[in-house]
Write a protein that holds these residues in place. Sequence first.
Motif, PDB file in Angstrom:
ATOM      1  N   VAL A  30       0.860  -1.189   0.000  1.00 21.10           N
ATOM      2  CA  VAL A  30       0.000   0.000   0.000  1.00 21.10           C
ATOM      3  C   VAL A  30       0.895   1.237   0.000  1.00 21.10           C
ATOM      4  CG1 VAL A  30      -1.719   1.301   1.302  1.00 21.10           C
ATOM      5  CG2 VAL A  30      -1.820  -1.191   1.240  1.00 21.10           C
ATOM      6  N   LYS A  31       0.731   2.081  -1.010  1.00 18.19           N
ATOM      7  CA  LYS A  31       1.596   3.258  -1.152  1.00 18.19           C
ATOM      8  C   LYS A  31       0.970   4.458  -0.457  1.00 18.19           C
ATOM      9  CE  LYS A  31       3.904   6.130  -4.588  1.00 18.19           C
ATOM     10  NZ  LYS A  31       3.702   6.757  -5.896  1.00 18.19           N
ATOM     11  N   LEU A  32       1.602   4.874   0.620  1.00 19.86           N
ATOM     12  CA  LEU A  32       1.139   6.050   1.365  1.00 19.86           C
ATOM     13  C   LEU A  32       2.296   7.051   1.453  1.00 19.86           C
ATOM     14  CD1 LEU A  32      -0.664   4.106   4.255  1.00 19.86           C
ATOM     15  CD2 LEU A  32      -1.737   5.150   2.244  1.00 19.86           C
ATOM     16  N   SER A  33       3.045   7.148   0.363  1.00 12.46           N
ATOM     17  CA  SER A  33       4.287   7.916   0.391  1.00 12.46           C
ATOM     18  C   SER A  33       4.299   9.124  -0.535  1.00 12.46           C
ATOM     19  CB  SER A  33       5.458   7.001   0.017  1.00 12.46           C
ATOM     20  OG  SER A  33       5.231   6.420  -1.257  1.00 12.46           O
ATOM     21  N   SER A  34       3.240   9.357  -1.299  1.00 13.64           N
ATOM     22  CA  SER A  34       3.286  10.464  -2.275  1.00 13.64           C
ATOM     23  C   SER A  34       2.068  11.372  -2.234  1.00 13.64           C
ATOM     24  CB  SER A  34       3.465   9.907  -3.693  1.00 13.64           C
ATOM     25  OG  SER A  34       4.718   9.283  -3.812  1.00 13.64           O
ATOM     26  N   ASN A  35       1.296  11.305  -1.154  1.00 13.82           N
ATOM     27  CA  ASN A  35       0.136  12.193  -0.997  1.00 13.82           C
ATOM     28  C   ASN A  35      -0.826  12.137  -2.187  1.00 13.82           C
ATOM     29  OD1 ASN A  35       1.363  12.872   1.371  1.00 13.82           O
ATOM     30  ND2 ASN A  35       2.172  14.827   0.641  1.00 13.82           N
ATOM     31  N   GLU A  36      -1.048  10.911  -2.668  1.00 17.29           N
ATOM     32  CA  GLU A  36      -1.984  10.732  -3.779  1.00 17.29           C
ATOM     33  C   GLU A  36      -3.400  10.529  -3.249  1.00 17.29           C
ATOM     34  OE1 GLU A  36       1.423   8.415  -6.384  1.00 17.29           O
ATOM     35  OE2 GLU A  36       0.245   7.375  -4.879  1.00 17.29           O
ATOM     36  N   ASN A  37      -4.380  10.840  -4.090  1.00 17.64           N
ATOM     37  CA  ASN A  37      -5.775  10.590  -3.719  1.00 17.64           C
ATOM     38  C   ASN A  37      -6.044   9.089  -3.882  1.00 17.64           C
ATOM     39  OD1 ASN A  37      -8.548  10.225  -3.679  1.00 17.64           O
ATOM     40  ND2 ASN A  37      -8.993  12.135  -4.770  1.00 17.64           N
ATOM     41  N   TYR A 220      -7.647  16.081  -6.940  1.00 18.20           N
ATOM     42  CA  TYR A 220      -8.286  15.637  -8.182  1.00 18.20           C
ATOM     43  C   TYR A 220      -7.762  14.285  -8.671  1.00 18.20           C
ATOM     44  CZ  TYR A 220     -10.337  20.243  -8.228  1.00 18.20           C
ATOM     45  OH  TYR A 220     -11.063  21.359  -7.888  1.00 18.20           O
ATOM     46  N   GLY A 221      -6.772  13.752  -7.980  1.00 16.99           N
ATOM     47  CA  GLY A 221      -6.318  12.388  -8.289  1.00 16.99           C
ATOM     48  C   GLY A 221      -5.643  12.225  -9.636  1.00 16.99           C
ATOM     49  N   LEU A 222      -4.953  13.279 -10.110  1.00 13.94           N
ATOM     50  CA  LEU A 222      -4.355  13.204 -11.444  1.00 13.94           C
ATOM     51  C   LEU A 222      -2.837  13.386 -11.431  1.00 13.94           C
ATOM     52  CD1 LEU A 222      -7.026  15.265 -13.483  1.00 13.94           C
ATOM     53  CD2 LEU A 222      -6.674  12.789 -13.493  1.00 13.94           C
ATOM     54  N   GLY A 223      -2.189  12.889 -10.377  1.00 15.03           N
ATOM     55  CA  GLY A 223      -0.729  13.045 -10.291  1.00 15.03           C
ATOM     56  C   GLY A 223      -0.006  12.479 -11.503  1.00 15.03           C
ATOM     57  N   SER A 339       0.595   9.414   4.091  1.00 12.90           N
ATOM     58  CA  SER A 339      -0.534   9.936   3.309  1.00 12.90           C
ATOM     59  C   SER A 339      -1.822   9.275   3.783  1.00 12.90           C
ATOM     60  CB  SER A 339      -0.346   9.634   1.822  1.00 12.90           C
ATOM     61  OG  SER A 339       0.861  10.184   1.358  1.00 12.90           O
ATOM     62  N   ILE A 340      -2.920  10.014   3.683  1.00 12.53           N
ATOM     63  CA  ILE A 340      -4.226   9.457   4.069  1.00 12.53           C
ATOM     64  C   ILE A 340      -4.712   8.562   2.932  1.00 12.53           C
ATOM     65  CG2 ILE A 340      -6.582   9.992   4.795  1.00 12.53           C
ATOM     66  CD1 ILE A 340      -4.322  11.014   6.698  1.00 12.53           C
ATOM     67  N   GLY A 341      -4.764   7.280   3.194  1.00 12.53           N
ATOM     68  CA  GLY A 341      -5.253   6.348   2.181  1.00 12.53           C
ATOM     69  C   GLY A 341      -6.754   6.132   2.337  1.00 12.53           C
TER      70      GLY A 341
END
Length: 361
Positions: A30-37, A220-223, A339-341
Amino acid sequence: MNSITPQPGILDIAPYQGGASHVAGIENAVKLSSNENPFGPSEAARTAFRKAAFDLHRYPPTDHGALRAAIAEVHGLEAENIVCGVGSDEIIAFLCQCYAGPGSEIIHTEHGFAMYRISALANGATPVEVPERERVTDVDAILAACTEATRLVFVANPNNPTGTMVGEAELARLADGLPPQALLVIDGAYAEYVEGYDGGAGLVAARDNVVMTRTFSKLYGLGGLRVGWGYGPGHVIDVLGRVRGPFNLSSAALATAEAAVRDTAWAERCRAENTRLRGWLAEALAGHGVPSDTSLANFILARFADADEAAACDAWLQSQGLIVRRVAGYGLPACLRISIGDEPSCRRVAHAVGQFKAGAR
Ligand SMILES: Cc1ncc(COP(=O)(O)O)c(C=O)c1O
């Protein structure tokens, strides 16, 4: 032998380290390292991206008119004061390229976003790091650090990786106190996560020395698509427009971002879920003896006893398939940025930190 050398400053750049996305030997970490949505882009944005596939032989529009109009409409701004870039990273780069160079200084805060320093050095300017007060931007310290050479002052609000922010009155005081040749850049990469916050747009509209940067990479979840924008006074937008490549944003990026910003219901759902889970996770971590400052963004800066404990917890989390961010490079060796997953990820990380604090290694 040759005498080919890069421009001054380039070799001082330590390349940006992105968040890890794999752990050796573990499937589906689980990736919680890049502040992605964690919920990704809205269905409308995905549909716009798929539709764009049919026109990929066409060059994109150069003026980004439709995207700027959509941003302006949704955020209540003036379209002609918006410039779009390949992520807000590109807007940061344009600002440094246009307003700084050898002999000039670019101020950023102690735990400020890494790209400010990188972009300063890339343009031969001198990055100047200013202390924060207990991981919060210190306006007085910034004003005290200004010189005749200061050209840009970067403040992320909320800041990454601290998650803290300062109020509008403080930023207005900062803008008003800057020397006349300096521009204040309010980086609003996480502004959408703050209920009712305009990201600094009001300050931009009321002054000629303030610029705001924003991104589609977070809420917006578009990294992966790379779209950001800046909002500034006419004289700044004119200058940035002169260095911007005519086709810097692809047609797929433009169409997808436009659909994303118009889908305000999805953005609201993601914001509300982030707020709920952030509160839950902060409390759960605190319950395990891991405090954090109140975060206004989509991550928490978890504080451990010291650098060794933070490193050991990071290793334990990785062994459990959970990837968070070490932030020693940001001057925070005793912290981990999480990051908040989605809800299951938040529960897993809280559980694993609890196991670690109870002695698991
Ligand atoms: C404070 C801050 N500013 C800017 C960015 C750059 O975002 P992007 O280039 O994806 O728009 C980030 C990304 O993590 C960030 O944390």
